[in-house]
Design a protein around this motif. Structure first.
Motif, PDB file in Angstrom:
ATOM      1  N   ALA A  83      -2.451   8.806   2.205  1.00 50.95           N
ATOM      2  CA  ALA A  83      -2.278   9.769   1.260  1.00 50.95           C
ATOM      3  C   ALA A  83      -3.385  10.055   0.403  1.00 50.95           C
ATOM      4  N   CYS A  84      -3.885   8.935  -0.331  1.00 52.25           N
ATOM      5  CA  CYS A  84      -4.727   9.071  -1.333  1.00 52.25           C
ATOM      6  C   CYS A  84      -6.070   9.498  -0.943  1.00 52.25           C
ATOM      7  N   ASP A  85      -6.547   9.535   0.351  1.00 55.39           N
ATOM      8  CA  ASP A  85      -7.438  10.548   0.663  1.00 55.39           C
ATOM      9  C   ASP A  85      -9.018  10.093   0.120  1.00 55.39           C
ATOM     10  N   ALA A  86      -9.398   8.837  -0.067  1.00 53.63           N
ATOM     11  CA  ALA A  86     -10.480   8.288  -0.507  1.00 53.63           C
ATOM     12  C   ALA A  86     -11.466   7.481   0.324  1.00 53.63           C
ATOM     13  N   PRO A  87     -12.590   7.380   0.229  1.00 56.48           N
ATOM     14  CA  PRO A  87     -13.657   6.424   1.244  1.00 56.48           C
ATOM     15  C   PRO A  87     -12.984   5.051   1.343  1.00 56.48           C
ATOM     16  N   ASP A  88     -12.631   4.467   0.071  1.00 58.71           N
ATOM     17  CA  ASP A  88     -12.112   3.227   0.236  1.00 58.71           C
ATOM     18  C   ASP A  88     -10.787   3.298  -0.859  1.00 58.71           C
ATOM     19  N   VAL A  89      -9.609   2.656  -0.316  1.00 61.93           N
ATOM     20  CA  VAL A  89      -8.575   2.631  -1.196  1.00 61.93           C
ATOM     21  C   VAL A  89      -7.989   1.284  -1.084  1.00 61.93           C
ATOM     22  N   VAL A  90      -7.755   0.360  -1.968  1.00 61.51           N
ATOM     23  CA  VAL A  90      -6.718  -0.906  -2.041  1.00 61.51           C
ATOM     24  C   VAL A  90      -5.700  -0.842  -2.589  1.00 61.51           C
ATOM     25  N   LEU A  91      -4.586  -1.137  -2.067  1.00 62.37           N
ATOM     26  CA  LEU A  91      -3.105  -1.121  -2.898  1.00 62.37           C
ATOM     27  C   LEU A  91      -2.699  -2.529  -2.961  1.00 62.37           C
ATOM     28  N   ALA A  92      -2.464  -3.031  -3.962  1.00 58.89           N
ATOM     29  CA  ALA A  92      -2.068  -4.512  -4.223  1.00 58.89           C
ATOM     30  C   ALA A  92      -0.655  -4.569  -4.865  1.00 58.89           C
ATOM     31  N   VAL A  93       0.476  -5.275  -4.155  1.00 64.30           N
ATOM     32  CA  VAL A  93       1.646  -5.562  -4.584  1.00 64.30           C
ATOM     33  C   VAL A  93       1.755  -6.639  -4.784  1.00 64.30           C
ATOM     34  N   SER A  94       2.588  -7.014  -5.801  1.00 62.78           N
ATOM     35  CA  SER A  94       3.335  -8.347  -6.242  1.00 62.78           C
ATOM     36  C   SER A  94       4.589  -8.055  -6.405  1.00 62.78           C
ATOM     37  N   ARG A  95       5.675  -8.712  -5.535  1.00 60.91           N
ATOM     38  CA  ARG A  95       7.105  -8.728  -5.749  1.00 60.91           C
ATOM     39  C   ARG A  95       7.611 -10.192  -5.813  1.00 60.91           C
ATOM     40  N   ARG A 128       5.182 -12.775  -4.725  1.00 59.09           N
ATOM     41  CA  ARG A 128       4.509 -12.687  -3.403  1.00 59.09           C
ATOM     42  C   ARG A 128       3.608 -11.304  -3.044  1.00 59.09           C
ATOM     43  N   ARG A 129       2.494 -11.701  -2.684  1.00 54.61           N
ATOM     44  CA  ARG A 129       1.512 -10.650  -2.833  1.00 54.61           C
ATOM     45  C   ARG A 129       1.249  -9.820  -1.441  1.00 54.61           C
ATOM     46  N   THR A 130       1.179  -8.580  -1.584  1.00 57.58           N
ATOM     47  CA  THR A 130       0.999  -7.863  -0.464  1.00 57.58           C
ATOM     48  C   THR A 130      -0.147  -7.093  -0.515  1.00 57.58           C
ATOM     49  N   LEU A 133       1.814  -3.722  -9.501  1.00 58.31           N
ATOM     50  CA  LEU A 133       1.112  -2.907  -8.677  1.00 58.31           C
ATOM     51  C   LEU A 133      -0.350  -2.533  -9.152  1.00 58.31           C
ATOM     52  N   ALA A 134      -1.367  -2.950  -8.384  1.00 57.17           N
ATOM     53  CA  ALA A 134      -2.810  -2.425  -8.738  1.00 57.17           C
ATOM     54  C   ALA A 134      -3.300  -1.526  -7.417  1.00 57.17           C
ATOM     55  N   ALA A 135      -3.871  -0.548  -7.993  1.00 52.62           N
ATOM     56  CA  ALA A 135      -4.320   0.284  -6.829  1.00 52.62           C
ATOM     57  C   ALA A 135      -5.801   1.055  -7.480  1.00 52.62           C
ATOM     58  N   VAL A 136      -6.587   1.020  -6.511  1.00 54.61           N
ATOM     59  CA  VAL A 136      -8.030   1.303  -6.683  1.00 54.61           C
ATOM     60  C   VAL A 136      -8.513   2.172  -5.475  1.00 54.61           C
ATOM     61  N   PRO A 149      -4.387  13.229  -5.058  1.00 49.05           N
ATOM     62  CA  PRO A 149      -2.908  12.586  -5.010  1.00 49.05           C
ATOM     63  C   PRO A 149      -3.062  11.010  -5.460  1.00 49.05           C
ATOM     64  N   PHE A 150      -4.265  10.333  -5.840  1.00 49.41           N
ATOM     65  CA  PHE A 150      -4.116   8.889  -6.011  1.00 49.41           C
ATOM     66  C   PHE A 150      -3.210   8.434  -7.112  1.00 49.41           C
ATOM     67  N   VAL A 151      -3.260   8.955  -8.469  1.00 44.58           N
ATOM     68  CA  VAL A 151      -2.118   8.406  -9.223  1.00 44.58           C
ATOM     69  C   VAL A 151      -0.881   8.603  -8.883  1.00 44.58           C
ATOM     70  N   ALA A 152      -0.528   9.910  -8.508  1.00 37.59           N
ATOM     71  CA  ALA A 152       0.746  10.421  -8.263  1.00 37.59           C
ATOM     72  C   ALA A 152       1.326   9.395  -7.124  1.00 37.59           C
ATOM     73  N   THR A 153       0.621   9.189  -6.032  1.00 43.18           N
ATOM     74  CA  THR A 153       0.803   8.037  -4.943  1.00 43.18           C
ATOM     75  C   THR A 153       1.028   6.771  -5.640  1.00 43.18           C
ATOM     76  N   ALA A 154       0.208   6.350  -6.343  1.00 42.24           N
ATOM     77  CA  ALA A 154       0.474   4.874  -6.829  1.00 42.24           C
ATOM     78  C   ALA A 154       1.749   4.760  -7.886  1.00 42.24           C
ATOM     79  N   TYR A 155       1.857   5.801  -8.874  1.00 39.58           N
ATOM     80  CA  TYR A 155       3.219   5.938  -9.518  1.00 39.58           C
ATOM     81  C   TYR A 155       4.456   5.967  -8.956  1.00 39.58           C
ATOM     82  N   ALA A 156       4.331   6.676  -7.757  1.00 43.24           N
ATOM     83  CA  ALA A 156       5.470   6.790  -6.972  1.00 43.24           C
ATOM     84  C   ALA A 156       5.795   5.476  -6.350  1.00 43.24           C
ATOM     85  N   LEU A 157       4.692   4.545  -5.851  1.00 42.64           N
ATOM     86  CA  LEU A 157       5.008   3.264  -5.220  1.00 42.64           C
ATOM     87  C   LEU A 157       5.684   2.438  -6.456  1.00 42.64           C
TER      88      LEU A 157
END
Length: 359
Positions: free
Chosen positions: A40-52, A55-57, A334-337, A347-355
């Protein structure tokens, strides 16, 4: 906002503990959700990093060809999200008694100056209540020749501080909120002057080293280390961002893992050598808007959720975007880049915010 000791509430710091060590984890359902979000972020490079719960994904992808170095190992420009680092630094200096936050920024920069009746203080600068505009006078004219590459590089530190010392605020400090890259940049130079320490050394010693952020820096080193940003078309590369005199407002670049470490420290401050400051930067210091719906801490935007507040800050350079956030109620960070310049209906910020809002 500028009390006799600190301009915002806090609790005593503990300085003994080392940063927590986190282990990666594999959550199939979360990875599927992250894969959808990367698309959904539609960018050349996207990394989504989550810690719960510690524990990291991490999930990486994008529309461009994979770089020579894995996307998740590169450093990304986080733009205005750098202000959360500046806020933690100022708060830590206050907690340690080096400053109060009520100092006149002009007097820090020019010790011989006599402050006026309503000086711009360090606290005003970090909370965007200084009365300063978003950018200093003459910025557009000087930056225009490099508007699509590096306009900030054309406005160096000396010009920025000289402009501040000559320019009166548009509004009385402390009376209005107005987001200002200019103000936070002045803060960085004022802190450097007040402590006799260069900004890069100050942020490195008081924040990066204290939190164990070895993959974070203020300057790019090349494609083997740093992600390459792109223009709005998602295809045309842009040069590495040069913040010029705006270091405190937007110079940080960091790996997704380091960004998670930074956010996890906010979730579990007692494990950090900057515990008191990390707790203090979560405390609301400003409410604005109709019904005071917009809540701000020293460095974070704060929105309500069903379980409690979530804290976040986004940022962008001329070729990259970032979103940082954490939720204490679900112990989630959540760290999104991504490597595409912000565009209309991006769509990037809205997608990360929703996560993050999903918890």
């Amino acid at each position: 906002m500028t009390g006799p000791r600190t301009p915002w509430p806090g609790v005593p710091a503990t300085e003994e503990s080392a940063p927590p060590q986190r282990a990666p984890a594999d959550d199939p359902a979360l990875r599927e959700r992250l894969a959808e979000a990367v698309h959904a972020c539609d960018a050349p490079d996207v990394v989504l990093a989550v810690s719960r719960g510690g524990r990291r994904t991490l999930y990486a992808g994008g529309t461009g060809p994979p770089p020579a170095v894995p996307r998740e190992d590169l450093r990304y420009e986080i733009g205005s999200a750098s202000k959360t680092f500046a806020a933690l630094l100022l708060t830590r200096l206050i907690r340690r008694g080096v400053l109060t936050g009520g100092e006149s920024a002009a007097r820090c920069l020019d010790p011989g100056r006599t402050p006026g009746p309503h000086p711009v203080t360090l606290a005003h600068l970090i909370t965007h209540t200084s009365g300063l505009p978003a950018l200093p006078a003459g910025f557009v004219r000087r930056g225009l020749p490099a508007w699509h590459t590096n306009p900030y590089a054309r406005y160096p530190a000396e010009r920025l501080t000289d402009t501040f010392l000559r320019q009166e605020p548009k509004h009385r400090p402390g009376t209005r909120w107005h987001y200002s890259n200019y103000g936070v940049s002045v803060l960085g130079h004022a802190l450097a002057a007040a402590t006799g320490t260069a900004w890069e050394d100050l942020i490195t010693g008081q924040v990066l080293r204290a939190l164990g952020l070895s993959g974070t820096a203020l300057r790019g080193e090349g494609p083997e280390t740093d992600a390459v940003g792109h223009r709005k078309d998602g295809r045309t590369p842009v040069p590495p961002f040069d913040a010029g005199g705006f270091q405190a407002a937007g110079a940080v670049r960091s790996t997704p893992d380091d960004l998670l470490t930074f956010l996890e420290a906010h979730l579990e401050p007692d494990r950090s050598p900057a515990a008191g400051a990390l707790r203090a930067v979560r405390v609301p210091v400003l409410r604005r808007g109709l019904g005071h719906r917009h809540v701000h801490t020293v460095g974070w935007f704060r929105h309500p959720t069903d379980g409690g507040p979530m804290y976040f800050h986004s940022g962008a350079t001329l070729g990259q975007q970032a979103f940082l956030g954490f939720r204490p109620d679900t112990d989630t960070a959540l760290a999104a880049v991504c490597t595409r310049r912000f565009r209309a209906r991006d769509p990037f910020v809205a997608t990360a915010y929703a996560l993050l809002a999903e918890g």
